[in-house]
Motif scaffolding. Structure first.
Motif, PDB file in Angstrom:
ATOM      1  N   SER A 279       0.855  -1.113   0.007  1.00  0.00           N
ATOM      2  CA  SER A 279       0.114   0.107  -0.045  1.00  0.00           C
ATOM      3  C   SER A 279       0.936   1.408  -0.045  1.00  0.00           C
ATOM      4  O   SER A 279       0.604   2.232   0.878  1.00  0.00           O
ATOM      5  N   SER A 280       1.867   1.261  -0.971  1.00  0.00           N
ATOM      6  CA  SER A 280       2.571   2.606  -1.037  1.00  0.00           C
ATOM      7  C   SER A 280       1.672   3.826  -1.931  1.00  0.00           C
ATOM      8  O   SER A 280       1.428   3.340  -3.033  1.00  0.00           O
ATOM      9  N   GLU A 281       1.443   4.758  -1.407  1.00  0.00           N
ATOM     10  CA  GLU A 281       0.684   5.718  -2.075  1.00  0.00           C
ATOM     11  C   GLU A 281       1.432   6.153  -3.292  1.00  0.00           C
ATOM     12  O   GLU A 281       2.699   6.228  -3.568  1.00  0.00           O
ATOM     13  N   VAL A 282       0.559   6.308  -4.315  1.00  0.00           N
ATOM     14  CA  VAL A 282       1.038   6.798  -5.758  1.00  0.00           C
ATOM     15  C   VAL A 282       0.155   7.603  -6.339  1.00  0.00           C
ATOM     16  O   VAL A 282      -1.087   7.539  -6.419  1.00  0.00           O
ATOM     17  N   THR A 283       0.586   8.637  -7.063  1.00  0.00           N
ATOM     18  CA  THR A 283      -0.165   9.612  -7.687  1.00  0.00           C
ATOM     19  C   THR A 283      -0.012   9.313  -9.393  1.00  0.00           C
ATOM     20  O   THR A 283      -1.096   9.029  -9.897  1.00  0.00           O
ATOM     21  N   SER A 284       0.881   9.236  -9.893  1.00  0.00           N
ATOM     22  CA  SER A 284       0.969   9.044 -11.333  1.00  0.00           C
ATOM     23  C   SER A 284       2.285   8.324 -11.626  1.00  0.00           C
ATOM     24  O   SER A 284       2.314   7.339 -12.506  1.00  0.00           O
ATOM     25  N   SER A 285       3.499   8.154 -10.770  1.00  0.00           N
ATOM     26  CA  SER A 285       4.652   7.423 -11.099  1.00  0.00           C
ATOM     27  C   SER A 285       4.987   6.525  -9.737  1.00  0.00           C
ATOM     28  O   SER A 285       4.697   7.189  -8.877  1.00  0.00           O
ATOM     29  N   PHE A 286       5.807   5.814  -9.941  1.00  0.00           N
ATOM     30  CA  PHE A 286       6.275   5.020  -8.810  1.00  0.00           C
ATOM     31  C   PHE A 286       7.617   4.327  -9.119  1.00  0.00           C
ATOM     32  O   PHE A 286       8.013   4.208 -10.229  1.00  0.00           O
ATOM     33  N   SER A 287       8.509   4.218  -7.922  1.00  0.00           N
ATOM     34  CA  SER A 287       9.655   3.468  -8.133  1.00  0.00           C
ATOM     35  C   SER A 287      10.021   2.700  -6.914  1.00  0.00           C
ATOM     36  O   SER A 287       9.873   3.417  -5.760  1.00  0.00           O
ATOM     37  N   GLU A 288      10.199   1.256  -6.862  1.00  0.00           N
ATOM     38  CA  GLU A 288      10.436   0.737  -5.714  1.00  0.00           C
ATOM     39  C   GLU A 288      11.719  -0.303  -5.848  1.00  0.00           C
ATOM     40  O   GLU A 288      11.767  -1.095  -7.122  1.00  0.00           O
ATOM     41  N   THR A 289      12.435  -0.527  -5.019  1.00  0.00           N
ATOM     42  CA  THR A 289      13.805  -1.347  -5.121  1.00  0.00           C
ATOM     43  C   THR A 289      13.390  -2.280  -4.403  1.00  0.00           C
ATOM     44  O   THR A 289      13.104  -2.419  -3.009  1.00  0.00           O
ATOM     45  N   VAL A 290      13.581  -3.806  -4.922  1.00  0.00           N
ATOM     46  CA  VAL A 290      13.139  -4.991  -4.424  1.00  0.00           C
ATOM     47  C   VAL A 290      14.274  -5.994  -4.456  1.00  0.00           C
ATOM     48  O   VAL A 290      15.074  -6.057  -5.418  1.00  0.00           O
ATOM     49  N   ASN A 291      14.639  -6.827  -3.258  1.00  0.00           N
ATOM     50  CA  ASN A 291      15.457  -7.713  -3.251  1.00  0.00           C
ATOM     51  C   ASN A 291      15.182  -8.968  -4.138  1.00  0.00           C
ATOM     52  O   ASN A 291      13.944  -9.486  -4.164  1.00  0.00           O
ATOM     53  N   LEU A 292      16.151  -9.742  -4.601  1.00  0.00           N
ATOM     54  CA  LEU A 292      15.747 -10.901  -5.299  1.00  0.00           C
ATOM     55  C   LEU A 292      16.441 -12.084  -4.914  1.00  0.00           C
ATOM     56  O   LEU A 292      17.668 -11.834  -4.181  1.00  0.00           O
ATOM     57  N   GLU A 293      15.910 -13.476  -5.250  1.00  0.00           N
ATOM     58  CA  GLU A 293      16.567 -14.751  -4.901  1.00  0.00           C
ATOM     59  C   GLU A 293      17.527 -14.938  -6.071  1.00  0.00           C
ATOM     60  O   GLU A 293      17.086 -14.558  -6.978  1.00  0.00           O
ATOM     61  N   GLU A 294      18.509 -15.823  -5.854  1.00  0.00           N
ATOM     62  CA  GLU A 294      19.152 -16.321  -6.703  1.00  0.00           C
ATOM     63  C   GLU A 294      18.404 -17.256  -7.632  1.00  0.00           C
ATOM     64  O   GLU A 294      17.481 -18.021  -7.117  1.00  0.00           O
ATOM     65  N   GLY A 295      18.436 -16.992  -8.957  1.00  0.00           N
ATOM     66  CA  GLY A 295      17.399 -17.954  -9.662  1.00  0.00           C
ATOM     67  C   GLY A 295      16.288 -16.849 -10.206  1.00  0.00           C
ATOM     68  O   GLY A 295      16.172 -15.575 -10.359  1.00  0.00           O
ATOM     69  N   SER A 296      15.271 -17.921 -10.659  1.00  0.00           N
ATOM     70  CA  SER A 296      14.093 -17.099 -11.006  1.00  0.00           C
ATOM     71  C   SER A 296      13.330 -16.358 -10.140  1.00  0.00           C
ATOM     72  O   SER A 296      12.990 -17.045  -8.998  1.00  0.00           O
ATOM     73  N   ASN A 297      12.672 -15.203 -10.465  1.00  0.00           N
ATOM     74  CA  ASN A 297      11.902 -14.485  -9.525  1.00  0.00           C
ATOM     75  C   ASN A 297      10.533 -13.983 -10.083  1.00  0.00           C
ATOM     76  O   ASN A 297      10.788 -13.277 -11.164  1.00  0.00           O
ATOM     77  N   THR A 298       9.521 -14.231  -9.545  1.00  0.00           N
ATOM     78  CA  THR A 298       8.082 -13.676 -10.197  1.00  0.00           C
ATOM     79  C   THR A 298       7.702 -12.395  -9.485  1.00  0.00           C
ATOM     80  O   THR A 298       7.545 -12.575  -8.246  1.00  0.00           O
ATOM     81  N   ILE A 299       7.868 -11.393 -10.173  1.00  0.00           N
ATOM     82  CA  ILE A 299       7.195 -10.099  -9.507  1.00  0.00           C
ATOM     83  C   ILE A 299       6.135  -9.761  -9.846  1.00  0.00           C
ATOM     84  O   ILE A 299       5.831  -9.610 -11.168  1.00  0.00           O
TER      85      ILE A 299
END
Length: 206
Positions: A118-138
């Motif tokens: 639930s991050s507030e957004v008006t028109s654009s957004f940018s989020e940094t997420v950590n990944l696991e080694e191998g395949s990641n479904t976002i």
């Protein structure tokens, strides 16, 4: 989209309803022993995907009062447009960014784990997420103020570790008498490119 307006007033009060400055309907309160009652104006028309001003005007004798409320009619689902992202990276985190065509909130899950909620957004957004080694479904999900939602799914492979390889000859180990070829098999990680180098010693190596 239509909307019901419920009004409580004293007996004998004349009630008028206006929508965005325009007249809609009127009625007169006929209350019981309590001296007041409730009238419901049904199917009040609203302009979709915008704020609507609902004004109720009450007249009782020489007294006139009014009350105005704002109602947002939301009939359109939000739309997410993600920025271009490589499906293969050599990093353990990635920036997920994009645009949404209306105000609301953004949530991000990685491999079914909620990372951004639930991050507030008006028109654009940018989020940094950590990944696991191998395949990641976002999965990026946008929800507008009316509760309507849209989501986009991307699959990214994170490769931060050097590949390993295990190989063995089909028969024997290194010496094959009277034969010029042999079979070689092995395993390594998916997507890796395997090269075979053959060392042929010169006579002066002995």
């Amino acid at each position: 989209e239509n909307f019901d307006v419920m009004v409580t007033a004293a007996d004998g009060t004349e009630l008028r309803v206006y929508v965005n400055g325009g007249y809609f309907s009127k009625d007169t309160m006929s209350a019981e022993s309590s001296g007041s009652g409730t009238i419901t104006f049904r199917d009040v028309p609203l302009n979709k995907d915008q704020n609507n001003e609902i004004t109720v005007e009450a007249t009782l004798g020489d007294l006139v009062e009014s009350s105005t409320s704002s109602v947002y009619s939301d009939l359109t689902h939000p739309e997410i447009t993600l920025s271009s992202i490589s499906d293969y990276i050599e990093e353990s985190s990635i920036e997920v960014s994009g645009k949404v065509n209306e105000e609301g909130t953004i949530s991000v899950t990685v491999n079914n784990e909620l990372i951004v909620e639930s991050s507030e957004v008006t028109s654009s957004f940018s989020e940094t997420v950590n990944l696991e080694e191998g395949s990641n479904t976002i999965v990026v999900k946008a929800t507008d103020r009316g509760g309507l939602s849209d989501q986009e799914e991307i699959v990214i492979t994170s490769d931060t570790e050097a590949p390993t390889v295990e190989a063995e000859f089909a028969k024997g180990n290194e010496y094959y008498q009277n034969r010029a070829e042999t079979d070689l098999s092995g395993t390594t990680e998916a997507g890796a490119t395997v090269y075979l180098y053959i060392y042929r010693p010169s006579t002066y190596d002995y």
